[in-house]
Design an enzyme around this catalytic site. Structure first.
Site, mmCIF file in Angstrom:
data_model
loop_
_atom_site.group_PDB
_atom_site.id
_atom_site.type_symbol
_atom_site.label_atom_id
_atom_site.label_comp_id
_atom_site.label_asym_id
_atom_site.label_seq_id
_atom_site.Cartn_x
_atom_site.Cartn_y
_atom_site.Cartn_z
ATOM 1 N N GLY A 102 7.615 -11.434 -13.193
ATOM 2 C CA GLY A 102 8.092 -12.794 -12.971
ATOM 3 C C GLY A 102 9.434 -13.134 -13.580
ATOM 4 N N GLY B 44 0.792 -1.223 0.000
ATOM 5 C CA GLY B 44 0.000 0.000 0.000
ATOM 6 C C GLY B 44 0.821 1.267 0.000
ATOM 7 N N LEU B 45 1.917 1.260 -0.756
ATOM 8 C CA LEU B 45 2.703 2.480 -1.018
ATOM 9 C C LEU B 45 3.343 3.105 0.222
ATOM 10 C CD1 LEU B 45 0.405 4.235 -3.659
ATOM 11 C CD2 LEU B 45 2.564 3.065 -4.091
ATOM 12 N N GLY C 18 5.642 -12.488 -9.419
ATOM 13 C CA GLY C 18 6.435 -13.717 -9.438
ATOM 14 C C GLY C 18 6.251 -14.490 -10.728
ATOM 15 N N CYS D 142 -1.094 0.656 -9.257
ATOM 16 C CA CYS D 142 -0.981 -0.053 -7.979
ATOM 17 C C CYS D 142 -2.358 -0.568 -7.563
ATOM 18 C CB CYS D 142 -0.426 0.876 -6.896
ATOM 19 S SG CYS D 142 -0.403 0.095 -5.275
ATOM 20 N N ILE E 283 4.470 -5.282 -16.814
ATOM 21 C CA ILE E 283 3.184 -4.914 -16.259
ATOM 22 C C ILE E 283 3.326 -4.707 -14.745
ATOM 23 C CG2 ILE E 283 1.753 -6.153 -17.930
ATOM 24 C CD1 ILE E 283 1.619 -8.511 -15.977
ATOM 25 N N ASN E 284 2.348 -4.085 -14.145
ATOM 26 C CA ASN E 284 2.257 -4.098 -12.685
ATOM 27 C C ASN E 284 1.598 -5.420 -12.270
ATOM 28 O OD1 ASN E 284 2.052 -3.338 -9.930
ATOM 29 N ND2 ASN E 284 1.894 -1.196 -10.524
#
Lengths: 305, 265
Positions: A243, A72-73, A216, A129, A190-191
């Site tokens: 990953g 959470g940043l 991962g 996020c 990607i996120n």
């Protein structure tokens, strides 16, 4: 010695292997393991305007061939970063890309402006996020909103603007096109994927935040697919991530169309992953008689390898 | 000066099934043996592929510096620790560490009380040895739900007066370790409490420490990803200041002064 250097949106990298935001702190914790100047670039933990406490624990949970996080940043805020952290990071001798996480359009622009200082090579816009209730992925799933954020950031800084996209959308190419039109100079793909685990012993969600971001090796095929699709649809350099654990994984992303890669969760398993990948890429080029590794970028669809 | 952490493939010297799901793993790790402090932990890679993906943090149980040996007492809880329990003499395990802030102690001949609940005794044996070498007078309380969970009591006897208790009455005393702890605190003068175990036990110790003014150091457990302070995954809530502030168990801990943290079930 193979020359692995590349320039992405004007940022000169000595090799195409970076470390992903949120997986490397601000670099300090990894300095005992290796000289960080061996990295192509270092992307900071997501920075917010004000200090952010982050989400309550548990924040991490292992999943099959991966992990969920709901940090959470958590970060000390841009002021502390500029005053206390950046001077130290500048000693690494590696391009520093500041990852910014605003909670609305104005905050993104303010962050980009504040971070346009010597020592910062580029801005990575985190509109992906999954672990915050406002901003984050909420801004990154609608092309119009994402474009608005990117436009404001591009306006606020003269630094290269890299936009980190979420895979949690039905049309990632459409999203990428929208931010490209808004002036983005590069894309990070990607996120994390939004995910969840339920603890059968407590019969409750395992994470304090209930949902989290999946990362991962388990998400690598999703990420490779995203890079493959976007690289063919949008004319921007791509930093591929999701990953990556080995040089072979990195090569998949490059062949799909990524000009650079970032190592994320694999840093947790082996802090030397990024430098091992650099060595592995060199070996791959030597073994395959490749003199210009950039010919590999997108070779899987360009058919030029 | 902080020792540089390393990733070592260390030979397994011994793997013993202590009781039930509890194992004692000894490895040859001279560098860790030389630099480790009581309360610190090591990260084990469990498996050679990517499932399980993350390393497993295990606190250092015992160190034989002159022989370069380090031991870990652990409970098999999932795929990672099950894999680890399958390593035998002659196998190699990948270790990274030691990491974290350990227990602090100074002075000679002081009086300390050690409280270990279940596998929470793991970091206390190394500590007991170090304190004993400084002539500390120790009472060591070991508790568990059942007799099978009372771990390493015989070895702890080298370092102090050991008292055991099981919740199910399978030992001479029936009750919780907090029952034993309250009695000991009332009976004698103590200069330091050291504890490790489930949150409920540590909360009890935190409360009694506050009431009596006896300082307590508690070793926390939290799920970790990187284990080195970068990912901010393994946090606990700090008790100082008016706003919420999370502390990294792997870096600011795993050992905290009990008043530093807010414990939540």
């Amino acid at each position: 010695m193979i020359d692995l250097s590349i320039e992405i949106a004007g940022i000169k990298l000595k090799n195409p292997v970076m470390v992903a935001s949120g997986t490397f702190g601000f670099g300090r914790e990894y300095t005992p393991f290796f000289d960080l100047d061996k990295l192509g670039a270092l992307v900071t933990k997501g920075l917010t305007l004000k200090p952010c406490p982050g989400n309550p624990p548990p924040r991490v949970w292992e999943t099959p061939a991966g992990m969920l996080n709901a940090v959470g940043l958590q970060n000390p805020g841009v002021d502390v970063f500029l005053r206390e952290i950046l001077p130290f990071m500048k000693t690494f001798g590696v391009p520093i890309i500041a990852n910014i996480a605003g909670f609305n359009v104005k905050e993104f622009a303010t962050l980009a402006s504040r971070l346009s200082v010597p020592g910062i090579a580029g801005i990575e816009v985190n509109i992906s996020c999954p672990n915050v209730k406002t901003g984050g992925m909420a801004l990154g799933t609608l092309p119009e909103l994402a474009a608005e954020v990117v436009g404001a950031v591009v306006e606020a800084t003269s630094l290269p603007v890299i936009v980190k996209l979420t895979p949690n959308v039905t049309d990632i190419v459409g999203l990428a096109s929208a931010v490209a039109k808004a002036g983005a100079h590069a894309l990070s793909l990607i996120n994390t994927l939004q995910g969840m685990v339920i603890d059968i012993n407590t019969r409750r969600p395992a994470l304090g935040n209930i949902t989290g971001g999946l990362s991962g090796p388990a998400i690598r095929p999703v990420a490779v697919r995203a890079v493959w699709q976007v690289a063919q649809g949008v004319d921007l350099p791509i930093i591929g991530m999701g990953g990556i654990c080995t040089a072979n994984d990195a090569l998949e992303f490059i062949l799909a169309g990524a000009s650079a890669v970032a190592v994320g969760s694999a840093n947790f398993r082996d802090p030397l992953t990024a430098v091992k990948i650099v060595r592995g890429l060199e070996q791959y080029c030597i073994q395959n008689g490749i003199e210009d590794w950039q010919e590999l970028i997108g070779a899987a669809w360009k058919g030029n390898a | 000066m902080e020792q540089p952490p390393k990733d070592w493939d260390c030979p397994v010297l011994e793997q013993v099934n202590v009781s039930a799901d509890y194992y004692l793993l000894s490895v040859a790790a001279p560098q860790v043996a030389l630099s480790a402090l009581p309360g610190q932990f090591v990260l084990f890679r469990c498996g050679t592929r990517y499932d399980p993906f993350l390393r497993r943090p295990l606190s250092i149980h015992q160190v034989k510096r002159e022989r370069g040996e380090v031991s870990f007492l652990y409970q098999v809880r999932g795929v990672g620790t099950r894999w680890l329990a399958g390593r035998n003499k002659g196998d190699a395990v990948s270790m990274l560490g030691p990491f974290g802030r350990g227990f602090t102690f100074s002075g000679r001949g002081k009086r300390g009380i050690l409280v270990g609940a279940g596998v929470g005794v793991a970091p206390l044996l190394f500590l007991a040895g170090e304190l004993s070498a400084l002539d500390w007078k120790l009472v060591i309380l070991i508790g568990a739900r059942t007799r099978e969970g009372i771990l390493r009591a015989e070895v702890f006897k080298h370092y102090g007066n050991v008292k055991i208790i099981a919740e199910d009455g399978s030992t001479a005393r029936q009750g919780t370790i907090l029952d034993l702890f309250r009695e000991e605190v009332e009976e004698a003068h103590w200069e330091m409490i050291y504890a490790c175990g489930p949150v409920a036990v540590l909360k009890g110790i935190q409360k009694i420490s506050k009431e009596t003014g006896i300082p307590a150091q508690i070793a926390l457990e939290e799920r970790m990803a990187c284990g080195v302070g970068a990912c901010l995954g393994c946090v606990c809530e700090g008790a100082t200041g008016e706003t919420v502030r999370y502390l990294r168990v792997c870096r600011e801990g795993p050992v905290f002064d009990s008043h530093e943290v807010i414990l939540r079930d």
